[in-house]
Design a protein around this motif. Sequence first.
Motif, PDB file in Angstrom:
ATOM      1  N   ASP A 175      22.618 -43.190  23.173  1.00 29.43           N
ATOM      2  CA  ASP A 175      23.781 -43.793  22.510  1.00 29.43           C
ATOM      3  C   ASP A 175      23.592 -45.301  22.348  1.00 29.43           C
ATOM      4  N   GLN A 176      22.979 -45.911  23.357  1.00 28.87           N
ATOM      5  CA  GLN A 176      22.813 -47.376  23.326  1.00 28.87           C
ATOM      6  C   GLN A 176      21.563 -47.823  22.579  1.00 28.87           C
ATOM      7  N   GLY A 177      20.749 -46.876  22.145  1.00 26.99           N
ATOM      8  CA  GLY A 177      19.568 -47.245  21.373  1.00 26.99           C
ATOM      9  C   GLY A 177      18.293 -47.414  22.187  1.00 26.99           C
ATOM     10  N   PHE A 178      18.273 -46.881  23.404  1.00 29.52           N
ATOM     11  CA  PHE A 178      17.036 -46.906  24.202  1.00 29.52           C
ATOM     12  C   PHE A 178      16.343 -45.550  24.077  1.00 29.52           C
ATOM     13  N   ASN A 179      15.014 -45.568  24.109  1.00 30.89           N
ATOM     14  CA  ASN A 179      14.322 -44.274  24.085  1.00 30.89           C
ATOM     15  C   ASN A 179      13.381 -44.079  25.268  1.00 30.89           C
ATOM     16  N   MET A 180      13.510 -44.935  26.270  1.00 30.70           N
ATOM     17  CA  MET A 180      12.770 -44.666  27.509  1.00 30.70           C
ATOM     18  C   MET A 180      13.530 -45.191  28.721  1.00 30.70           C
ATOM     19  N   SER A 181      13.603 -44.332  29.725  1.00 25.95           N
ATOM     20  CA  SER A 181      14.201 -44.715  31.009  1.00 25.95           C
ATOM     21  C   SER A 181      13.099 -45.168  31.951  1.00 25.95           C
ATOM     22  N   ILE A 182      13.392 -46.153  32.766  1.00 23.78           N
ATOM     23  CA  ILE A 182      12.446 -46.438  33.848  1.00 23.78           C
ATOM     24  C   ILE A 182      13.147 -46.263  35.201  1.00 23.78           C
ATOM     25  N   GLY A 183      13.959 -45.197  35.272  1.00 21.77           N
ATOM     26  CA  GLY A 183      14.559 -44.828  36.565  1.00 21.77           C
ATOM     27  C   GLY A 183      13.630 -43.823  37.245  1.00 21.77           C
ATOM     28  N   GLY A 184      14.213 -42.879  37.952  1.00 26.76           N
ATOM     29  CA  GLY A 184      13.407 -41.770  38.470  1.00 26.76           C
ATOM     30  C   GLY A 184      12.692 -42.043  39.777  1.00 26.76           C
ATOM     31  N   GLY A 185      13.318 -42.801  40.679  1.00 29.45           N
ATOM     32  CA  GLY A 185      12.682 -43.147  41.955  1.00 29.45           C
ATOM     33  C   GLY A 185      12.563 -41.950  42.892  1.00 29.45           C
ATOM     34  N   VAL A 186      11.369 -41.792  43.464  1.00 25.97           N
ATOM     35  CA  VAL A 186      11.196 -40.680  44.412  1.00 25.97           C
ATOM     36  C   VAL A 186      10.349 -41.097  45.622  1.00 25.97           C
ATOM     37  N   ASP A 187      10.347 -42.412  45.918  1.00 23.27           N
ATOM     38  CA  ASP A 187       9.626 -42.835  47.123  1.00 23.27           C
ATOM     39  C   ASP A 187      10.315 -42.236  48.342  1.00 23.27           C
ATOM     40  N   LEU A 188       9.519 -41.779  49.261  1.00 26.79           N
ATOM     41  CA  LEU A 188      10.075 -41.039  50.403  1.00 26.79           C
ATOM     42  C   LEU A 188      10.729 -41.995  51.404  1.00 26.79           C
ATOM     43  N   ALA A 189      11.788 -41.513  52.033  1.00 25.91           N
ATOM     44  CA  ALA A 189      12.540 -42.373  52.954  1.00 25.91           C
ATOM     45  C   ALA A 189      11.850 -42.442  54.323  1.00 25.91           C
ATOM     46  N   ARG A 190      10.655 -43.035  54.339  1.00 30.13           N
ATOM     47  CA  ARG A 190      10.005 -43.294  55.635  1.00 30.13           C
ATOM     48  C   ARG A 190      10.780 -44.341  56.395  1.00 30.13           C
ATOM     49  N   GLU A 191      11.379 -45.249  55.630  1.00 29.93           N
ATOM     50  CA  GLU A 191      12.031 -46.424  56.218  1.00 29.93           C
ATOM     51  C   GLU A 191      13.525 -46.388  55.873  1.00 29.93           C
ATOM     52  N   PRO A 192      14.364 -45.920  56.824  1.00 33.76           N
ATOM     53  CA  PRO A 192      15.781 -45.768  56.485  1.00 33.76           C
ATOM     54  C   PRO A 192      16.498 -47.090  56.221  1.00 33.76           C
ATOM     55  N   ARG A 193      15.835 -48.214  56.525  1.00 39.76           N
ATOM     56  CA  ARG A 193      16.464 -49.508  56.220  1.00 39.76           C
ATOM     57  C   ARG A 193      15.994 -50.045  54.871  1.00 39.76           C
ATOM     58  N   ASN A 194      15.237 -49.236  54.138  1.00 38.70           N
ATOM     59  CA  ASN A 194      14.738 -49.641  52.823  1.00 38.70           C
ATOM     60  C   ASN A 194      15.897 -50.023  51.903  1.00 38.70           C
ATOM     61  N   GLY A 195      15.829 -51.223  51.343  1.00 36.41           N
ATOM     62  CA  GLY A 195      16.880 -51.700  50.447  1.00 36.41           C
ATOM     63  C   GLY A 195      17.089 -50.820  49.229  1.00 36.41           C
TER      64      GLY A 195
END
Length: 743
Positions: free
Chosen positions: A156-176
């Motif tokens: 809708d906003q005119g973008f054709n690529m997302s750069i989301g999709g994070g899947v780094d594993l939660a080794r570090e529960p204090r990870n920001g």
Amino acid sequence: MKITTRVRSLLLLGLGFTVVLLTAGSLAWSQTPELSKTNSLPWMDRSLSPDQRADMVLKQMTLDEKIQLVHGTGWGVLRQGDPVPPRSNLGAGFVPGIERLGIPDINLADSAVGIRMAALQSRYATLLPSSLALAATWNLEAANLFGSVIGRELRDQGFNMSIGGGVDLAREPRNGRGFEYAGEDPVLAGSIAGNLMKGLQSQQVMGDIKHYAVNDQETGRSILNVVLDKRSLRESDLLAFQIAIAIAEPAGVMCSYNKLNGDYACENDYLLNQVLKKDFGFKGFVLSDWDGTHSSVNAVLNGLDMEMPGDGFLGDPLKKAIESGQIPQARLDDMVHRILRSMFATGVVDNPTMPRRVVDPFRGRDDSQQIAEQGIVLLKNADHLLPLAADHYKTIAVIGSHADAGVLSGGGSAQVDAPGGNAINPKHGASQWQKPVYFPSAPLKYIREKARNAKVEYNDGSDPAAAATLAKSSELAIVFVNQYMCEDRDSETLSLPENQDALVRAVAAANPHSIVVLETGGPVSMPWVKDVKAILAAWYPGIGGGQAVANILFGDVNPSGKLPITFAKTEADLPHPQVPGMDLQTKARAAGQRIGPFDVDYTEGVKVGYKWFEAEKKEPLFPFGFGLSYTTYNYSGLQVDEKQRQVTFSVKNAGSRAGAEIAQVYVELPASANEPFNRLVAWERIQLAPGESKTITLPLTPLYLSIFDEAKNDWQLLPGDYKVFVGPSSSESPLTANLSIHE
Ligand code: BGC
């Protein structure tokens, strides 16, 4: 000058106006080349495969056109002072298309939990719950919906690529950035992220999975070197990527800032060539995290396909390296092929993002709230205090966390702008880097709507004594507490910040009917856990969050979420009691210096999260997979079909309320695996009416039962005796059985 994170916010402030002025005259541009001219090009034949189409285009391209496609600009400009390319949509990245060949521009936007930076152009974007909240639904359909909301709004906003999709594993529960990821288990996280990206790409928008790989903490993220053996890597962090990539076939994979075993992730032959492209069979392109490219020849030969943003390495230097033969032409063609085939495969060539539309905020909000309601986890409910009977209370105290104004969101490049501005400071337009933003979904308002007969009073919680006074004079106290998390910094501890533990203690001491609602990026410690009656983990619940929380508190919705991450009692129980490198950073800062490179040795190996707690026999505060309901479920009749490699069991709703139970299957490998802990191998979210019973059959997927044999560089299903555990969480298994595998 290249744009770094540090100058990004400054630049943006300046850009806000310039950009709008510069582009105002060109709003009528045709973002894709005139269709009439390009429709007849032979590669526009949709019956051809994406690879065939890409090859046909590639043959027509000049060297300069190829170079143009393998790098882009960021936030509008390449260098400070440059004019903004007229067709840039002002997202995080822009790669100009090849007009004469009908190849559209690529407009990339950060969009982990909704589209970022919409406010700069008065656009609206739905804030979804955090990705961790999504993982707490354990619901692949919800993940698909989550992704499709983002995809729809990008388009809708005119973008054709997302750069989301994070899947780094939660080794570090204090990870920001833990709130941007899908928790600590590779199978759950990979399945959630994969389905999210599948939903996103269903909107004919290119998707991305990031940050590849082992970018599991923010402290020193661009200078640290992760040390981790290959077996552990493949069975933990990389398995999450493997699963997500297999499900979604994303257009892009973003390589991370950190080094892994000595090499930067964006020029790491093992990660990019050997594992991602060869073993996983990834057909899309690898783009660098922003300014995460470090070389031309080295990066390209080791698997990088696109530099973002900038042309410092994959602009002229790449051209020279091709001309001099340092990089074979075939490698550049492979890079371009990967980009083009992804554009054809996802439909961005065939379905231009014009004309634009106004995002539908109502639909987005409904979708977001529905996901939030499935992801909120009920952690404690002593004496069945919850659900609250709407007419029962005459006085209710609502305390803390700006519950009168809204709900908290996560920061950094996952920050979505709140409609009308920050709910606690509406004068500010766009969000500011690392400044908490609240969304206007005030729990107080919805609690007042439900508790029709009660006087519901609010105290902001800044003074625990004043909050306690209100709690004491009320029949019930609901304390909202939060933890703001964002990119580029980790939390030092698991404790709630800003004296909120003292606030909860004071309220709990004043009122025996105290309920805590957590709005956090991830797990926190709870020294007051025994003092309160009920606890809800609401994560960052998104634009419908206030209503979702109220619906759960009052029983309009039966809680069904389960933890996708272990809650430790204290950081002393974690594999790394301190975030690795945090001490170095503190020292360097105190001396006014920059922190130097350091190693992060993940000695826990494959034992991430609950696997660590099980192997080390440590008792968590709340275990992985845990979550209560307002009804009870009984498990029975486990059967293991060794031939078919599947399990069958029944779950009954033994209470009087409808609900959804997330039944989990764990397996312990034979002793020869030397992995003395359980692994999640399957689960099902089962919707059950009161008294209803369902029999479920779930597959035992060989990959999830296998170990990675480093010597053979392959997965191996070990012969031997496996133990199967079925139940409501990682620490409770009412059903157990044996499984023998003898090939
Ligand atoms: C983040 C990425 C993000 C990029 C663009 C980087 O700092 O690590 O996740 O996509 O910036 O904003």
